[in-house]
Design an enzyme around this catalytic site. Structure first.
Site: not given
Length: 259
Positions: A177-178, A70-71, A7-8
């Site tokens: 959104c996580t 992450c969507n 993920d970012s």
């Protein structure tokens, strides 16, 4: 057992914590991308490239599964990741929890980033799983960024704006959104405890174990390690991560480590 998460930023924490709860003995590799975050505003080909780079950075650890909590990265990058790593290594994506929210009952609100709220992807999920319900997409402007920086005032402000746009009769809220999972208590308080909140973290953790052919073992000793990569470099959990229960839990040293 080794599981990498790509993920970012710290939006991955809720899924990582769910995996830690299900398998305390699993080693987790958290591949974040501080040099190029956030991914949300990037073009799809950029998101694909960043997700592939994040997953490639974990290859040296020989993970048994790659999770994309992450969507945005799941929408744009999942096919490319699966083409690169499967069938040897299963790749598990994240889908907003519209289906369980609809099963609980409507009316429904879907809290998501501004880009996701107007996406065809979210509209398709609503059409597939929430047909017959009144669904209100709520663009939570600035909330993911506020959570990423662990700024309490900004979080409260962004949550408040989203709550004002959420109809009073909503029974279910899908957190799409996580990042939002990390402030679910703030969200519940802002909505007056009315609706039930639904996130994808536990479902993604369960699907990861299924794809690995492993069973949950929450009673296992907490011997699993946590390794952090920052845009491919050895790193540590960001300070902001420690502001959340999920991050603090992941920061605990393994049992028997002597730390």
């Amino acid at each position: 057992m080794r599981i990498s998460l790509v993920d970012s930023g710290i939006g991955m924490l809720s899924t990582a914590a769910a995996l830690r709860a299900a398998r305390p003995d699993a080693d987790l590799i958290l591949s974040m991308d501080p040099d190029h975050m956030p991914w949300g505003p990037r073009r799809p080909d950029d998101v694909i490239g960043r997700a592939l780079a994040g997953a490639e950075a974990t290859a040296a650890f020989a993970p048994d599964a790659i999770v994309v909590p992450c969507n945005t990265a799941s929408v744009h990058g999942l096919d490319a990741l699966r083409a690169r790593f499967e069938p040897k290594t299963p790749v598990i994506g994240t889908v907003p929890a519209v289906k369980p929210a609809a099963a609980h009952g409507g009316p429904i609100a879907v809290w998501s980033t501004a880009a996701t709220s107007r996406s065809r992807y979210q509209a398709d999920l609503i059409e597939r799983f929430a047909a017959g319900h009144t669904v209100t997409p709520v663009a939570c402007v600035g909330l993911a960024e506020a959570v990423e920086s662990a700024d309490p005032a900004a979080i409260t402000e962004a949550v408040g704006r989203a709550a004002e746009r959420t109809p009073a009769d909503v029974r279910s809220v899908a957190l799409a959104c996580t990042h939002y999972d990390l402030v679910d208590e703030v969200i519940s308080a802002s909505l007056g405890q009315r609706p039930a909140l639904f996130s994808a973290a536990a479902a993604v953790a369960a699907q990861t174990l299924r794809r690995m052919g492993a069973a949950p073992a929450p009673e296992a000793p907490r011997t699993g390690t946590v390794t952090v990569l920052a845009s491919g470099r050895p790193g540590e959990l960001p300070e902001a991560a420690l502001a959340y229960a999920a991050g603090a839990a992941l920061a605990l040293p393994p049992v028997g480590s002597g730390v």
